[in-house]
Scaffold this motif. Structure first.
Motif, short mmCIF file in Angstrom:
data_model
loop_
_atom_site.label_atom_id
_atom_site.label_comp_id
_atom_site.label_asym_id
_atom_site.label_seq_id
_atom_site.Cartn_x
_atom_site.Cartn_y
_atom_site.Cartn_z
N LYS A 1 -9.78 -46.26 -28.85
CA LYS A 1 -10.46 -46.69 -28.93
C LYS A 1 -11.84 -47.39 -29.29
O LYS A 1 -13.11 -48.02 -28.91
N ALA B 1 -18.85 -40.49 -34.01
CA ALA B 1 -18.08 -41.48 -32.69
C ALA B 1 -17.09 -40.35 -32.45
O ALA B 1 -16.95 -39.87 -30.88
N ALA B 2 -16.12 -39.33 -33.20
CA ALA B 2 -14.72 -38.88 -33.00
C ALA B 2 -15.04 -37.52 -31.86
O ALA B 2 -15.01 -36.87 -31.22
N TRP C 1 -8.29 -42.61 -30.87
CA TRP C 1 -9.53 -43.08 -31.28
C TRP C 1 -9.41 -44.68 -31.92
O TRP C 1 -10.17 -45.33 -31.41
N ASP D 1 -16.45 -37.97 -28.37
CA ASP D 1 -15.68 -38.48 -28.08
C ASP D 1 -14.56 -37.07 -27.23
O ASP D 1 -14.32 -36.23 -26.76
N ILE E 1 -12.85 -46.11 -31.91
CA ILE E 1 -13.83 -44.93 -32.99
C ILE E 1 -12.87 -45.01 -34.02
O ILE E 1 -12.19 -44.79 -34.82
#
Length: 341
Positions: free
Chosen positions: A291, A298-299, A288, A302, A293
Motif C-alpha cells: 500500500k 498512516a499505519a 503496508w 490503516d 505506507i
C-alpha cells in the motif's frame, strides 16, 4: 547383557596407580587418559611428545596439552635425560599413503531444522612447522601476536595451529583472519573450531578477500542488531530466534520500512493473536509495503480502518435486527387497527 575381560590378556600386564581412578577419572580428558596408559605401558623409559603423537595419530600440540594435565597433577614429571626414541609404527608405503583432501564444506540439517556446517580433514601443522613458518613469513608471527591480544591470553598449540592454517592453508590474509577472530570473540564464540568452521563456510560462499570478509561482518553485525530490536518488540526473553524467524527479520528490514513500523506490527501481532507470531506480523508488513505506507500515522490509520471493516458486518446485522423489530411492531399495529375496524 554382562561383560567379562578375557583372562588371556593377563599374561602381560602393567600397573595403573589407584590415584588415577580415585582422583582423576572424572577430571582428566579421554586423551589425557590414553596418553597416561601409553606411558605406563612403557614405564621407566622417557618418551617425547612427537613419539606419543605418532603412536596415537593425534597432533603434537594436543598431546602436549594433555600431558601437561598429568604434569600439573604430579603423576608425570619432565625428565632431564634425553627422551629415547622408541620404535614408531611402520610408515605406510608411499603408494598406499592416504591423501588428505582439501578443506570442503558440507551442510546437514538436524532434527530441529538447524543447519550444521562441517569441514573435511586438513593436514595438521606441528609446532615445529609453525616456528619454521614464522621465520619464513613475518606476517604469521604478527598474526599470532595480534590474536593473543584479542583473546587476552597466551595461545595454545591448537589455537596457533588453526590461526596459521586459516592463513597458509585456506589462503585468507592475516588481516581477514584477525577481523574474523575479533567478530567471533565479540559474538561470544571463542572456540577456534567455531572460527575455522565459520571461515570454511564463508569461503564456500566465495567470501575470502579482506573486503568481502569486512562486508560480511558488517552485514552480520547489522542483522544481529536488528534481531535484538525485534526480540525486544515481541518480548522474547527466554530463547533465541529460530532460523526461520531470523529469515523473517532479515526480510522485514530489507523492505526498507521504518523500524517503528516493524515494532508496531510485532506489537499488533501479539495483541491480535495472543502469542508471538512472526507470520502474522509479516502479513501486516507486506500489506503496508504494498500500500506504500511509510509512516506510523498512516499505519495506525490503516489498522483502524481494517478494524472498522471487520466490525461492519456485525453492525449491519444488528441494525438489520432492529429494523426487523420495528417492522414487526408496525405490522402488529396494522393488524390491531384492522381488527378494531
Amino acid at each position: 547383557m554382562s561383560y567379562l575381560i578375557d583372562s588371556g590378556i593377563w599374561s602381560s600386564v602393567f600397573a595403573v596407580p589407584t590415584a588415577v581412578v580415585d582422583d582423576h577419572i572424572k577430571m582428566c580428558s579421554p586423551l589425557s587418559l590414553k596418553i597416561l596408559l601409553l606411558m605406563l605401558r612403557h614405564s621407566g623409559t622417557p618418551v617425547d611428545v612427537q613419539w606419543l603423537s605418532e603412536r596415537l595419530c593425534i597432533p603434537a600440540g594436543d598431546v602436549a596439552d594433555a600431558v601437561n594435565y598429568w604434569v600439573g597433577a604430579g603423576i608425570v614429571r619432565e625428565s632431564g635425560a634425553a627422551a629415547k626414541r622408541l620404535p614408531a609404527r611402520p610408515a605406510p608405503d608411499a603408494e598406499t599413503a592416504p591423501v588428505l583432501p582439501a578443506p570442503a564444506v558440507t551442510e546437514e540439517v538436524s532434527s530441529e531444522g538447524q543447519r550444521i556446517v562441517t569441514i573435511s580433514a586438513r593436514q595438521k601443522i606441528s609446532r615445529a612447522d609453525i616456528a619454521e613458518m614464522e621465520k619464513a613469513d613475518g606476517a604469521i608471527g604478527e598474526l599470532l601476536r595480534e590474536a593473543q591480544n584479542i583473546l587476552g591470553a597466551p595461545l595454545t598449540p591448537v589455537e596457533s595451529e588453526i590461526l596459521v592454517a586459516l592463513h597458509s592453508y585456506y589462503g585468507l590474509d592475516t588481516g581477514a583472519v584477525l577481523m574474523l577472530l575479533q567478530y567471533c570473540v565479540e559474538s561470544g564464540h571463542r572456540s577456534m573450531n567455531y572460527l575455522e568452521r565459520t571461515a570454511a563456510a564463508w569461503m564456500e560462499r566465495g567470501i575470502s578477500s579482506h573486503e568481502q570478509v569486512e562486508q560480511e561482518i558488517v552485514r552480520l553485525t547489522r542483522s544481529g542488531e536488528n534481531e535484538k530490536k525485534v526480540v525486544k518488540a515481541f518480548g522474547i526473553y527466554s530463547r533465541s530466534l529460530t532460523s526461520k524467524e531470523r529469515g523473517y527479520v532479515e526480510r522485514w528490514f530489507s523492505l526498507g520500512l521504518d523500524e517503528k513500523l516493524i515494532f508496531l506490527a510485532c506489537e499488533r501481532a501479539v495483541e491480535n493473536t495472543g502469542k508471538v507470531s512472526f507470520a502474522y506480523a509479516d502479513k501486516i508488513l507486506s500489506s503496508w509495503k504494498t500500500k506504500g505506507i511509510a509512516t506510523v500515522k498512516a499505519a495506525v490509520e490503516d489498522l483502524s480502518a481494517g478494524a472498522a471493516r471487520r466490525a461492519a458486518p456485525q453492525n449491519k446485522s444488528a441494525q438489520t435486527g432492529r429494523d426487523s423489530s420495528l417492522d414487526m411492531d408496525k405490522l402488529h399495529a396494522l393488524l390491531h387497527r384492522q381488527a378494531d375496524d
